[in-house]
Design a protein around this motif. Structure first.
Motif, PDB file in Angstrom:
ATOM      1  N   ALA A 242      11.378  58.015  -6.227  1.00 46.82           N
ATOM      2  CA  ALA A 242      11.979  58.154  -7.430  1.00 46.82           C
ATOM      3  C   ALA A 242      12.892  59.072  -8.082  1.00 46.82           C
TER       4      ALA A 242
ATOM      5  N   LYS B 100      14.684  51.040 -10.343  1.00 47.72           N
ATOM      6  CA  LYS B 100      13.729  51.188  -9.024  1.00 47.72           C
ATOM      7  C   LYS B 100      12.957  52.298  -9.254  1.00 47.72           C
TER       8      LYS B 100
ATOM      9  N   CYS C 170       4.029  51.765 -11.014  1.00 49.85           N
ATOM     10  CA  CYS C 170       2.976  51.402  -9.954  1.00 49.85           C
ATOM     11  C   CYS C 170       2.271  52.768  -9.782  1.00 49.85           C
ATOM     12  N   ALA C 171       2.711  53.862  -9.528  1.00 54.36           N
ATOM     13  CA  ALA C 171       2.105  54.843  -9.265  1.00 54.36           C
ATOM     14  C   ALA C 171       0.941  55.517 -10.362  1.00 54.36           C
TER      15      ALA C 171
ATOM     16  N   SER D 173       0.198  58.427  -1.460  1.00 53.07           N
ATOM     17  CA  SER D 173       0.801  57.368  -1.723  1.00 53.07           C
ATOM     18  C   SER D 173       1.584  57.529  -3.161  1.00 53.07           C
TER      19      SER D 173
ATOM     20  N   ARG E 269       4.648  59.912  -2.352  1.00 52.08           N
ATOM     21  CA  ARG E 269       5.812  59.091  -1.835  1.00 52.08           C
ATOM     22  C   ARG E 269       6.701  58.506  -2.991  1.00 52.08           C
ATOM     23  N   LYS E 270       5.873  57.728  -3.826  1.00 55.26           N
ATOM     24  CA  LYS E 270       6.366  56.815  -4.911  1.00 55.26           C
ATOM     25  C   LYS E 270       7.290  58.030  -5.820  1.00 55.26           C
TER      26      LYS E 270
ATOM     27  N   ASP F 160      10.139  51.617 -11.979  1.00 52.58           N
ATOM     28  CA  ASP F 160       9.160  50.661 -11.421  1.00 52.58           C
ATOM     29  C   ASP F 160       8.094  51.409 -10.470  1.00 52.58           C
ATOM     30  N   LEU F 161       8.605  52.395  -9.518  1.00 49.93           N
ATOM     31  CA  LEU F 161       7.809  53.247  -8.724  1.00 49.93           C
ATOM     32  C   LEU F 161       6.783  53.907  -9.597  1.00 49.93           C
TER      33      LEU F 161
END
Length: 324
Positions: free
Chosen positions: A251, A300, A307-308, A243, A246-247, A303-304
């Motif tokens: 990015a 974006k 979150c990561a 996960s 992926r982020k 933001d990713l």
């Protein structure tokens, strides 16, 4: 102040100024790269450098007397500006009386001059020309205005982007210009740089490089974090989590692709200008689109990354929180 002095001494506040007036007259691609590199070291410094150079598409409209008033006694004069909302300008003998309040005058305490836009008023109503409001740009002496301490923010704390109030500030005619895209520049600004569209100057070359640097720093910070952080309930670091990978990958692609698009748009337009070709509306639109796409892509990406990073990102002591 030490950072501002270093940027000033390096000539970075006069990148778009003609060499004849002591500036660098740097091309748009170089300008974008300089802003991105400074912002990579400190985002607020990059922003400050960026806004210091945004006023030149307006300064080039001033007559010689206006240029002399700003730069004759101080070749390093700093101009801060804010264009929304337009203030009000009433015609008086020899110039205009300017009244209004605007936010977001970055680096305002460093400024000797303040640039605003203003509606020309007649008997309390907007003066109209060809169905549009009659507007001017005006350069006020900073000492004639009041600075309001409003810059209490969750980010970009170092840019000093406070409000300014003007109350019947007199601005002589030679420090104003008609807001008209067809108005020719002062003859001192005769190089190809000053035929580059204003949308390219301010929107494409200056704002998005700050976003690119910020997003790149956030990505690099997550890479370092991923080497050592093991989340609760896991036996492996987040580096080995699909996960997170992926982020991070999304990015990275967002930042690299938008950067390539932005610089390609700037370079293509600059080559046209140097060749003496007309800059079409489509060229200007491409610059605006590339700039908007870059800013949105970098948003974006951050933001990713945020979150990561998980709970690490909520602490103000961590750089990812600051980039967010």
């Amino acid at each position: 102040p030490p950072v501002m002095t270093a940027l000033r001494n390096a000539g970075f506040f006069k990148l778009f100024m003609p060499q004849a007036l002591g500036g660098t007259e740097a091309d748009p691609v170089t300008m974008a790269r300089v802003v991105e590199e400074v912002a990579r070291h400190n985002t607020a410094a990059g922003w400050s450098l960026m806004v210091a150079n945004t006023g030149f598409p307006e300064i080039v409209r001033l007559p010689d007397e206006g240029l002399s008033a700003i730069y004759a006694d101080n070749s390093d004069a700093f101009v801060a500006g804010s264009v929304h909302p337009p203030m009000n300008a009433s015609r008086i003998k020899g110039g205009f009386s300017i009244t209004g309040r605007n936010p977001l005058f970055s680096n305002v305490h460093e400024a000797q001059w303040l640039m605003v836009l203003a509606f020309v008023m007649e008997e309390g109503n907007m003066k109209m020309q060809n169905g549009h409001p009659h507007m001017i740009g005006a350069f006020m002496e900073a000492k004639d205005c009041e600075i309001i301490d409003t810059w209490h923010t969750i980010g970009m704390k170092g840019t000093d982007s406070n409000d300014v109030v003007a109350k019947d500030v007199f601005v002589p005619d030679h420090l104003t210009f008609l807001l008209d895209p067809e108005l020719p520049p002062n003859p001192r600004f005769k190089g190809p740089l000053y035929r580059f569209p204003a949308s390219g100057f301010n929107i494409a070359c200056l704002f998005p490089p700050v976003s690119l640097a910020l997003a790149r720093n956030a990505i690099n910070e997550l890479k370092m974090l991923s080497e050592k952080k093991t989340p609760l309930g896991s036996m492996v670091s987040i580096k080995q989590k699909g996960s997170m990978q992926r982020k991070l990958g999304i990015a990275e692609a967002l930042v690299q692709s938008s950067r390539a698009y932005l610089y390609e748009a700037i370079e293509e337009c600059w080559e046209k200008v140097k060749a003496g070709s007309d800059v079409a509306r489509e060229d200007k639109a491409r610059l605006l689109l590339a700039a908007t796409h870059t800013n949105q892509s970098c948003t974006k990406a951050v933001d990713l990354i945020y979150c990561a990073a998980g709970s690490t990102g909520i602490y103000t002591r961590h750089k990812i929180a600051r980039y967010f």
